[in-house]
Design a protein around this motif. Structure first.
Motif, PDB file in Angstrom:
ATOM      1  N   VAL A 284       0.737  -0.874   0.092  1.00  0.00           N
ATOM      2  CA  VAL A 284      -0.157   0.059   0.026  1.00  0.00           C
ATOM      3  C   VAL A 284       0.983   0.976  -0.254  1.00  0.00           C
ATOM      4  O   VAL A 284       1.670   1.408   1.426  1.00  0.00           O
ATOM      5  CB  VAL A 284      -1.349   0.210   2.002  1.00  0.00           C
ATOM      6  N   THR A 285       1.070   2.215  -1.299  1.00  0.00           N
ATOM      7  CA  THR A 285       1.684   3.674  -0.907  1.00  0.00           C
ATOM      8  C   THR A 285       1.106   5.031  -1.414  1.00  0.00           C
ATOM      9  O   THR A 285       1.332   5.580  -1.293  1.00  0.00           O
ATOM     10  CB  THR A 285       2.280   3.607  -2.044  1.00  0.00           C
ATOM     11  N   GLY A 286      -0.107   4.028  -0.679  1.00  0.00           N
ATOM     12  CA  GLY A 286      -0.884   5.620  -0.762  1.00  0.00           C
ATOM     13  C   GLY A 286      -2.429   5.348  -0.545  1.00  0.00           C
ATOM     14  O   GLY A 286      -2.865   4.415  -0.769  1.00  0.00           O
ATOM     15  N   SER A 287      -2.960   6.263  -1.312  1.00  0.00           N
ATOM     16  CA  SER A 287      -5.206   6.390  -1.356  1.00  0.00           C
ATOM     17  C   SER A 287      -5.407   7.459  -1.796  1.00  0.00           C
ATOM     18  O   SER A 287      -4.631   8.189  -1.881  1.00  0.00           O
ATOM     19  CB  SER A 287      -5.512   6.427  -0.201  1.00  0.00           C
ATOM     20  N   SER A 288      -6.510   7.041  -2.447  1.00  0.00           N
ATOM     21  CA  SER A 288      -6.829   7.868  -3.195  1.00  0.00           C
ATOM     22  C   SER A 288      -8.653   7.581  -3.933  1.00  0.00           C
ATOM     23  O   SER A 288      -8.707   6.271  -3.562  1.00  0.00           O
ATOM     24  CB  SER A 288      -6.500   8.135  -4.805  1.00  0.00           C
TER      25      SER A 288
END
Length: 400
Positions: A284-288
């Motif tokens: 998981v490298t980020g969210s959007s």
């Protein structure tokens, strides 16, 4: 339909019959367990098999989607919503020649529309108010459909009551509103490793969501609200305690939002990846909130790794429950990802970017199979966008 948590059975039964949601949770590890495996981004292997291409080609396709989505984020102030079409172009709504020019400069495909995302949101508020005032209990969902530039109102199956008939007459007189009837009802889906079982005490099961931190480092897990309603104690599949539910915006029988929070015990560790349920993990490298039409996958304890596309945002869904209760649940996204009961609370991800936690889906007896990727077709699901839940609770996702 909301996938309600199912009664907790023996350990073997619990693994197969989770209670809620389709998305898998981001991995967590107890302090006494073996070291967590290194994430290898298995998402591309399964997607490649589903699409009939190599993992490298699958990664290239997803990277292309994300590049276009990033371009849209840069220019979105001048635009009015976006979605991927069947040719994988990112189509954007515009209302002026200048906006169309900006879209083309960013490699996007402009189209002029009568309404667009902002006008559809206002129309949705108007229609929701009419539905609430009508007293009808047969409205299943209300939400904008960006590709058609219209608002969709979906009714429960069965004979319409007099209140519903009167409401439908009002809705059909409003420009831009489509009314249809579904052929099935909806239901909710019910260590700390994403996609694995979330064993609730007393007696039911979900799937784990996304770990993170808040309030100066407190370790927490974002989940579907209906999974942690009532603040249950939470265990992994081995019966080891992971933590306890501490907050939920879901209230059975009352207007709700399906987001909630679990507090992770101090001896456990939330990890920044999810379990693909196929022997691999994905970072998981980020969210959007990826654009409508984006490729999305979920890991869940009941159905494993299944994939599809995002179809709608900001839906209001009426879930049926025990004793004939109806829970109006707002702020949900819809996708073509196949889920079943026991997946609830699990993690949706696009590439390595977190998207949401499973909320529910149709109660029609469909079978997603296990780890079918994009081949698990013929159904759909609702999920709680993780960006909204993280913002509401002040959570920073754990990444890797």
């Amino acid at each position: 339909m909301r996938f309600p948590p199912r009664p907790r059975k023996s350990l073997a039964g619990a693994v197969l019959a989770l209670g809620l949601g389709a998305a898998a949770l981001a991995p967590m590890q107890t302090a006494t367990s073996a070291p967590a495996p290194s994430p290898v981004d298995g998402v591309y292997d399964v997607l490649g098999k589903s699409w009939g291409v190599s993992p490298a080609e699958a990664k290239a396709r997803l990277d292309g989607e994300h590049t276009k989505a990033a371009a849209f984020e840069t220019a979105k102030a001048q635009l009015d919503g976006a979605f991927f079409n069947s040719e994988r172009q990112l189509v954007v709504n515009v209302h002026s020649a200048r906006a169309a020019q900006i879209a083309r400069e960013h490699g996007l495909a402009p189209r002029s529309v009568a309404r667009g995302e902002k006008a559809l949101a206002k129309l949705q508020s108007q229609v929701q108010a009419l539905a609430d005032k009508s007293g009808s209990l047969q409205v299943q969902s209300i939400g904008a459909d960006l590709p058609t530039d219209r608002l969709q109102v979906v009714l429960q199956p069965g004979k319409q009551s007099a209140k519903t008939v009167a409401l439908v007459k009002q809705l059909k007189a409003i420009s831009g509103v489509d009314v249809s009837t579904n052929d099935t009802t909806l239901t909710m889906t019910a260590d700390v490793i994403g996609g694995q079982i979330m064993d609730l005490v007393p007696g039911t099961n979900c799937s784990l969501g996304f770990p993170g931190t808040r309030n100066g480092g407190d370790n927490v897990l974002l989940s579907a609200g209906h999974c942690v309603e009532g603040n249950p104690m939470i265990q992994n599949r081995s019966g080891v305690r992971l933590g306890v539910g501490v907050a939920s915006r879901f209230r059975t029988g009352s207007p709700s939002v399906d987001m909630g929070l679990m507090d992770i015990d101090s001896n456990n560790v939330g990890r920044g990846y999810i379990d693909n349920r196929n022997g691999q993990t994905t970072r998981v490298t980020g969210s959007s909130k990826a654009p409508v039409g984006s490729t999305i996958c979920k890991a869940g304890n009941t159905t494993g790794w299944t994939c599809g596309t995002i179809t709608q945002y900001n839906l209001t869904v009426n879930y049926g429950g025990a004793g004939g209760s109806v829970t109006q649940t707002s702020g949900l996204a819809r996708s073509t990802v196949c889920t079943e009961g026991g997946d609830s609370g699990g993690a949706y991800i696009s590439g390595t970017t977190a998207q949401g936690m499973t909320s529910g889906g149709p109660n029609d007896g469909h079978d997603c199979g296990w780890n079918q990727g994009s081949n698990a077709t013929g159904s759909y699901s609702f999920y709680q966008p993780v960006v909204d839940a993280a913002q509401y609770y002040g959570v920073t996702l754990t990444t890797s």
